[in-house]
Design a protein around this motif. Structure first.
Motif, mmCIF file in Angstrom:
data_model
loop_
_atom_site.group_PDB
_atom_site.id
_atom_site.type_symbol
_atom_site.label_atom_id
_atom_site.label_comp_id
_atom_site.label_asym_id
_atom_site.label_seq_id
_atom_site.Cartn_x
_atom_site.Cartn_y
_atom_site.Cartn_z
ATOM 1 N N SER A 92 -2.809 11.211 2.448
ATOM 2 C CA SER A 92 -2.610 9.922 1.794
ATOM 3 C C SER A 92 -3.095 8.787 2.686
ATOM 4 O O SER A 92 -2.807 8.749 3.887
ATOM 5 C CB SER A 92 -1.129 9.720 1.472
ATOM 6 N N LEU A 93 -3.834 7.852 2.073
ATOM 7 C CA LEU A 93 -4.298 6.660 2.782
ATOM 8 C C LEU A 93 -3.495 5.422 2.398
ATOM 9 O O LEU A 93 -3.756 4.330 2.907
ATOM 10 C CB LEU A 93 -5.775 6.394 2.462
ATOM 11 N N ALA A 94 -2.531 5.577 1.509
ATOM 12 C CA ALA A 94 -1.808 4.419 0.978
ATOM 13 C C ALA A 94 -0.792 3.889 1.982
ATOM 14 O O ALA A 94 0.010 4.657 2.524
ATOM 15 C CB ALA A 94 -1.102 4.787 -0.310
ATOM 16 N N PRO A 95 -0.785 2.582 2.247
ATOM 17 C CA PRO A 95 0.216 2.013 3.146
ATOM 18 C C PRO A 95 1.590 1.988 2.496
ATOM 19 O O PRO A 95 1.713 1.903 1.284
ATOM 20 C CB PRO A 95 -0.297 0.586 3.387
ATOM 21 N N SER A 114 -1.838 8.681 6.596
ATOM 22 C CA SER A 114 -2.839 8.084 7.483
ATOM 23 C C SER A 114 -3.101 6.632 7.118
ATOM 24 O O SER A 114 -2.770 6.177 6.017
ATOM 25 C CB SER A 114 -4.152 8.877 7.397
ATOM 26 N N MET A 115 -3.690 5.905 8.047
ATOM 27 C CA MET A 115 -4.112 4.538 7.809
ATOM 28 C C MET A 115 -5.446 4.316 8.523
ATOM 29 O O MET A 115 -5.491 4.039 9.720
ATOM 30 C CB MET A 115 -3.054 3.545 8.308
ATOM 31 N N PRO A 116 -6.555 4.475 7.796
ATOM 32 C CA PRO A 116 -7.869 4.174 8.358
ATOM 33 C C PRO A 116 -8.185 2.685 8.190
ATOM 34 O O PRO A 116 -7.350 1.920 7.694
ATOM 35 C CB PRO A 116 -8.803 5.041 7.505
ATOM 36 N N ASN A 117 -9.364 2.269 8.597
ATOM 37 C CA ASN A 117 -9.782 0.889 8.327
ATOM 38 C C ASN A 117 -11.270 0.847 7.957
ATOM 39 O O ASN A 117 -11.986 1.848 8.080
ATOM 40 C CB ASN A 117 -9.452 -0.051 9.490
ATOM 41 N N GLU A 159 5.713 8.681 12.708
ATOM 42 C CA GLU A 159 5.665 8.045 11.396
ATOM 43 C C GLU A 159 6.363 6.691 11.367
ATOM 44 O O GLU A 159 5.944 5.785 10.641
ATOM 45 C CB GLU A 159 6.258 8.947 10.312
ATOM 46 N N LYS A 160 7.382 6.506 12.173
ATOM 47 C CA LYS A 160 8.088 5.226 12.166
ATOM 48 C C LYS A 160 7.189 4.074 12.622
ATOM 49 O O LYS A 160 7.523 2.902 12.413
ATOM 50 C CB LYS A 160 9.334 5.298 13.042
ATOM 51 N N LEU A 161 6.035 4.392 13.221
ATOM 52 C CA LEU A 161 5.102 3.372 13.698
ATOM 53 C C LEU A 161 3.941 3.128 12.736
ATOM 54 O O LEU A 161 3.084 2.278 13.003
ATOM 55 C CB LEU A 161 4.546 3.772 15.067
ATOM 56 N N MET A 162 3.908 3.849 11.617
ATOM 57 C CA MET A 162 2.743 3.751 10.736
ATOM 58 C C MET A 162 2.568 2.363 10.126
ATOM 59 O O MET A 162 1.448 1.891 9.954
ATOM 60 C CB MET A 162 2.812 4.810 9.637
ATOM 61 N N ASN A 163 3.651 1.693 9.783
ATOM 62 C CA ASN A 163 3.512 0.338 9.249
ATOM 63 C C ASN A 163 2.997 -0.628 10.317
ATOM 64 O O ASN A 163 2.309 -1.605 10.011
ATOM 65 C CB ASN A 163 4.832 -0.164 8.677
ATOM 66 N N ASN A 261 6.855 -2.663 4.344
ATOM 67 C CA ASN A 261 8.228 -2.186 4.212
ATOM 68 C C ASN A 261 8.798 -2.356 2.817
ATOM 69 O O ASN A 261 9.839 -1.782 2.502
ATOM 70 C CB ASN A 261 9.129 -2.903 5.217
ATOM 71 N N ASN A 262 8.125 -3.128 1.989
ATOM 72 C CA ASN A 262 8.640 -3.398 0.643
ATOM 73 C C ASN A 262 7.794 -2.790 -0.469
ATOM 74 O O ASN A 262 8.013 -3.070 -1.636
ATOM 75 C CB ASN A 262 8.771 -4.908 0.433
ATOM 76 N N ILE A 263 6.812 -1.957 -0.104
ATOM 77 C CA ILE A 263 6.021 -1.246 -1.110
ATOM 78 C C ILE A 263 6.870 -0.116 -1.674
ATOM 79 O O ILE A 263 7.489 0.651 -0.928
ATOM 80 C CB ILE A 263 4.717 -0.684 -0.507
#
Length: 264
Positions: A92-95, A114-117, A159-163, A261-263
């Motif tokens: 998943s790439l979704a934030p 995941s979080m690419p850019n 995972e707690k650091l992904m945001n 955090n609110n998604i």
């Protein structure tokens, strides 16, 4: 031969597909997009496979990259859920969506978050990745790593650091481009031709980033190297400080983090 499937062919999905082509054979890659003409055009251009539906992508793939926006999640999940099973690897790439949330929504037990850019488009991306290695065998972990390394650099994080990763690298290219545009505009105001202004500023941003990464020096130390006593640079730095340059960055990061955090 396990297939790698792509669902969601916006800028990021397309960038990751093109990146995957640097490492994997085109025969291992399949994707779907709404526009049949554009789908066929991309398939021909990249020499990869296409499918006529998202569910077909899932059925034919072991690794499924969900490059979709959060607001599209429910719709796409409804389309693909009946084709999922626990042998599939969902990337998943979704934030904002946690692995736990994704497992609750998807009929698949193995999730990579995941979080690419966008610099992934030219193989210079920075991706944060998290997953439970105990759920995957060595070959699967190798494939996962290769998928992300094909678009630049990747770093496994808790995972707690992904945001926080979204703030540091996922969203921040927009701020960098705003800085480049603003600095180039100001140079044009001082008489520099616009084309030259963009080139001077963009190369300076690129070179400055490489200088920090390759020397390992603290950014404050590198800033001080440019700031001669009573000179032009420190005069400019003083104006940035006076006008809240750092404060604006902090507030942008807070807004980005709170949105993650609110998604739902």
């Amino acid at each position: 031969m396990d297939m790698i499937g792509f669902i969601g062919m916006g800028n990021m999905g397309t960038a990751m597909l093109k990146g995957a082509k640097r490492t994997f054979d085109g025969s291992q890659i399949i994707f779907h997009r709404k526009s049949v003409d554009k789908m066929k055009e991309l398939a021909e251009e990249e020499k990869v496979n296409y499918a006529m539906s998202n569910s077909e992508v899932v059925e034919k793939s072991k690794y499924i990259i969900l490059a979709i926006k959060p607001q599209m999640f429910e719709k796409v999940i409804d389309e693909i859920n009946d084709s999922l099973d626990n042998d599939k690897v969902i990337i998943s790439l979704a934030p904002g969506f946690t692995i736990t949330q994704l497992k609750e929504k998807l009929k698949a037990g193995r999730i990579v978050r995941s979080m690419p850019n966008t610099p992934a488009m030219i193989g210079e991306g920075m991706t944060g990745v998290c997953f439970d290695e105990n759920e995957f065998d060595e070959n699967e972990i190798d494939v996962i790593n290769k998928i992300f390394e094909a678009t630049g650099k990747a770093k496994k994080v808790d995972e707690k650091l992904m945001n926080s990763v979204v703030c540091a690298s996922g969203s921040s290219p927009a701020y960098v481009f705003m800085f480049i545009e603003a600095l180039a505009d100001s140079a044009v105001k001082c008489g520099l031709p616009r084309k030259d202004a963009y080139e001077f500023v963009a190369q300076t941003v690129l070179g400055s980033a490489k200088l920090m990464l390759e020397t390992g020096k603290h950014p404050g130390e590198l800033k001080d190297m440019v700031c001669s006593p009573g000179g032009t640079t420190i005069a400019g730095v003083a104006e940035l400080e006076k006008n809240g340059f750092r404060k604006a960055i902090f507030e942008a990061t807070d807004a980005c983090f709170n949105k993650c955090n609110n998604i739902k």
